[in-house]
Every structure is written in structure tokens, then in C-alpha cells.
Design an enzyme around this catalytic site. Structure first.
Site, PDB file in Angstrom:
ATOM      1  CE1 TYR A 143      -3.763  -2.454   0.330  1.00  0.00           C
ATOM      2  CE2 TYR A 143      -4.656  -0.616   1.276  1.00  0.00           C
ATOM      3  CZ  TYR A 143      -4.631  -1.887   0.738  1.00  0.00           C
ATOM      4  OH  TYR A 143      -5.967  -2.511   0.564  1.00  0.00           O
ATOM      5  CE  LYS A 189       2.280 -17.240  -3.126  1.00  0.00           C
ATOM      6  NZ  LYS A 189       1.531 -18.483  -3.002  1.00  0.00           N
ATOM      7  CG  ASP A 221      -1.325 -20.104  -1.796  1.00  0.00           C
ATOM      8  OD1 ASP A 221      -0.894 -19.882  -0.741  1.00  0.00           O
ATOM      9  OD2 ASP A 221      -0.863 -20.395  -2.796  1.00  0.00           O
ATOM     10  CG  ASP A 249     -13.490  -7.151   2.330  1.00  0.00           C
ATOM     11  OD1 ASP A 249     -13.066  -6.535   3.467  1.00  0.00           O
ATOM     12  OD2 ASP A 249     -13.894  -6.702   1.524  1.00  0.00           O
TER      13      ASP A 249
HETATM   14  C1  IPM Z   1     -10.505  -1.412   4.356  1.00  0.00           C
HETATM   15  C2  IPM Z   1     -10.796  -0.723   3.065  1.00  0.00           C
HETATM   16  C3  IPM Z   1      -9.469   0.187   2.508  1.00  0.00           C
HETATM   17  C4  IPM Z   1      -8.320  -0.645   2.432  1.00  0.00           C
HETATM   18  C5  IPM Z   1      -9.807   1.111   1.260  1.00  0.00           C
HETATM   19  C6  IPM Z   1     -11.107   1.803   1.430  1.00  0.00           C
HETATM   20  C7  IPM Z   1      -8.719   2.253   1.132  1.00  0.00           C
HETATM   21  O1  IPM Z   1     -10.802  -1.617   1.720  1.00  0.00           O
HETATM   22  O2  IPM Z   1     -10.234  -0.517   5.209  1.00  0.00           O
HETATM   23  O3  IPM Z   1     -10.338  -2.390   4.333  1.00  0.00           O
HETATM   24  O4  IPM Z   1      -7.932  -1.009   1.580  1.00  0.00           O
HETATM   25  O5  IPM Z   1      -7.377  -0.498   3.483  1.00  0.00           O
HETATM   26 MN    MN Z   2     -10.963  -3.691   2.675  1.00  0.00          MN
END
Ligand code: IPM
Ligand code: MN
Length: 353
Positions: A143, A189, A221, A249
């Protein structure tokens, strides 16, 4: 006692779910005998529209002066055409995480028994619990690694981890495990990526220094697959920024919905609390968004920033009761179940405190 909170509601469903979380926080504060002072500031698309940039200087200053930052969500299609550093996500949210050095992102996921029938994996989780804490590194990795570049011919990101960054997130993961089952799974990984090879070396060293923690390693993975095959094997997962984004997620879906996943982003001074999901432009303005992730993030704020552990517990319990009593927003409703809107869900939690 009175605590100062910077409130950055952000975009789309952000302000809708924020209003419900504040309702619940105020109710629990008056019951527990403390108060919360909120100062609002702009971030993301709302800030772009009002000031031209996604993170005004005043917003950052307010965050630095506050006891905690309570954030809704940022982003939306209106601002997707902007260059990355002017967008709500990169220039707003990521810049805030970096500026406040919020390197440890805690994302707890729990399958409430009453929602088990809505769990996509119910045959595999029957009788077992899903109770996972993802500890995601939040200010490093791909990031933020430099160089970065974007042209018509090339998109470039750099995945880099430095030993001190890895060590401090591992420490956060190990510390969290000591208050849970004592098991940590470090996800990387390391069969391919140099940044992960370093990660694994540091994790092995940390494991040796803390024999009381049961440490395991898994490739990302495989971890993505294991979360689907047998989620109850996990307790604390500690991992890098991108892997943690993806796996958290996935773990939220195991518990029914991303709308249930709160988060705490901890740094060395002020901490930030936000739902793990996005701004959901598709359902914004309809009053149907699930406010529970925002409400639970508020509980995490009371716990981690203000030490109001009882008040936090009352919120966790009230959310559980609301679910047990059958209250469902659309995202967590099973087939044929009645649904309630954002405000009714917020009221239901506040009434059950
Ligand atoms: C999260 C979100 C953010 C991330 C986005 C909105 C930049 O998906 O907090 O998980 O990727 O960290
Ligand atoms: Mn996210």
C-alpha cells in the site's frame, strides 16, 4: 469523565451509520456516567467537494488533538476519476492512517449463533464457532512502498517490509493472542516474496522469544482456502496490509456480512475506529445500511482508547441481544426474514443497553 472524539463521517452510508453509533454511544455514556464530546471534520469525497482535497489540514489537526478518531467510510464513483493521491481512499483514508502511524488494525469477526443459518458455510461451522481476530499491518507493505508510478504503459507498486514494521505488528498479534486462546497464525507468501521471507524470519524469531504463544505459519493462498474449509481452526491471524485487507473481508463474509465487521486501528498516540466495509454507494440514502459495524467500532473505541470496558461490553451484549431478538438489516436477513432499516437497528441496540 469526558472524552474528546473526532468524528469523520465521510461519504455515502458513512453519515447514516455514524448517526446510529453516536446514538448508542451517548446512551451507554449516560448510563455509565461519562460523556463524549464530538467534533466533526471532513474527510474523503465530502472534503473534496467542500475544500478541494480529501484530507484538510484542520481535519488532521483535530485528529491529533482528540482522544480518539471515529470514522465512517470514504469513497464513491464520483471521485474515481481523480489521480490516486487526490482520491478519498488514498489521499484521505490511507493518508490519515499513515499520518497518525496507525500500524495495527484489529478486525474481530464472530459468528453469532442466531445468524449461523445465514452463514454461507453452515454445514462446516455447525456446532463450531467462528471467532477470529485478524491483526492487519496498516501503514506498510505494498500500500505504501516506494516507488509507485502510473502511466498509460505501466502501473508500479512496491512491496517492502522492514524488520521494525514486521516486529511491531507481530507484537500486536502476540499481545492479542494472550488475551484469547494463545494461538497465532502468521500469514505470508514466503515461498515467493522477499518481503514475506523477511516476515517469516521475524515471526520465527518472535515465536522463539514467546514460547507461551502457539505460533503457526500459513501461505496466504492456503489461508484463503482454509478460511472456507475450516474457519474454526483460526484464532488470531497476523498478516501484512494487502493480505489482511483481503482475508478480513473473507472472514467477515463467514460471519454473515461485512456490515458486521468493526475495526480498531492502533498506533503510538491517537487511535482510529472504523467499520471494515466501504461507503456502499449503491445503498446510500435508502436507510437500509447495517449500522452494527459502526456501532461495534464505537464499542472498540470505548475499550481501547478510553478504558471504558464495561460500557463497551454493554454495547457488545446489546448487539447480541438485538440479533437474538430477530432484528435483521437486509444484509444479514435469511430468506423470508423481516428486515429493519438503519435507524430501527440503531434504536434496537440503544434500547437493549
Ligand atoms: C479497508 C478498505 C480500505 C483498504 C480502502 C477503502 C482504501 O478496503 O479498510 O479494508 O484497502 O484498506
Ligand atoms: Mn478492505
Amino acid at each position: 469523565m469526558s472524552y474528546n472524539v473526532a468524528v469523520l463521517a465521510g461519504d455515502h452510508i458513512g453519515p447514516e451509520v455514524m448517526a446510529e453509533a453516536i446514538k448508542v454511544l451517548d446512551a451507554v455514556a449516560s448510563a455509565e456516567g461519562f460523556s463524549l464530546n464530538y467534533s466533526k471534520a471532513l474527510i474523503g469525497g465530502a472534503a473534496i467537494d467542500a475544500t478541494g482535497g480529501p484530507l484538510p489540514q484542520e481535519t488532521l489537526e483535530l485528529c491529533r488533538e482528540s482522544g480518539a478518531v471515529f470514522l465512517g467510510s470514504v469513497g464513491g464513483p464520483e471521485w474515481d476519476h481523480l489521480p490516486p493521491e487526490k482520491r478519498p481512499e488514498v489521499g484521505g483514508l490511507l493518508a490519515t492512517r499513515k499520518a497518525l502511524e496507525l500500524y495495527a488494525n484489529l478486525r474481530p469477526v464472530k459468528l453469532y449463533p442466531q445468524l449461523a443459518s445465514g452463514c454461507p458455510l453452515k454445514e462446516r461451522t455447525d456446532g463450531k464457532t467462528v471467532d477470529i481476530l485478524t491483526v492487519r499491518e496498516l501503514t506498510g507493505g505494498v500500500y505504501f512502498g516506494e516507488p509507485k508510478a502510473l502511466s498509460d504503459e505501466e502501473g508500479l507498486d512496491t512491496m517492502v517490509y522492514r524488520a521494525h514494521e514486521v516486529d511491531r505488528i507481530l507484537e500486536a498479534g502476540f499481545a492479542a493472542a494472550k488475551n484469547r486462546s494463545g494461538r497465532v497464525c502468521s500469514v505470508d507468501k514466503a515461498n515467493v516474496l522477499r518481503s514475506s521471507m523477511l516476515w517469516r524470519q521475524r515471526a520465527e524469531a518472535m515465536g522463539k522469544a514467546h514460547p507461551e504463544v502457539e505460533l503457526s505459519h500459513m501461505y496466504v493462498d492456503n489461508a484463503a482456502m482454509q478460511l472456507i474449509l475450516d474457519p474454526s481452526q483460526f484464532d488470531v491471524i497476523v498478516t501484512g496490509n494487502l493480505f489482511g485487507d483481503i482475508l478480513s473481508d473473507e472472514s467477515a463474509a463467514l460471519a454473515g456480512s461485512l456490515g458486521m465487521l468493526p475495526s480498531a486501528s492502533l498506533g503510538s498516540s491517537v487511535h482510529l475506529f472504523e467499520p471494515s466495509g466501504g461507503s456502499a454507494p449503491d445503498i446510500a440514502g435508502k436507510g437500509v445500511a447495517n449500522p452494527l459495524a459502526q456501532i461495534l467500532s464505537g464499542a472498540m473505541m470505548l475499550e481501547h482508547s478510553f478504558g471504558e470496558v464495561n460500557a463497551a461490553k454493554r454495547i457488545y451484549d446489546a448487539v447480541e441481544k438485538a440479533i437474538a431478538d430477530g432484528l435483521r438489516t437486509g444484509d444479514i436477513a435469511g430468506p423470508g426474514e423481516d428486515t429493519v432499516g438503519t435507524v430501527a437497528m440503531g434504536d434496537a441496540v440503544a434500547e437493549r443497553l
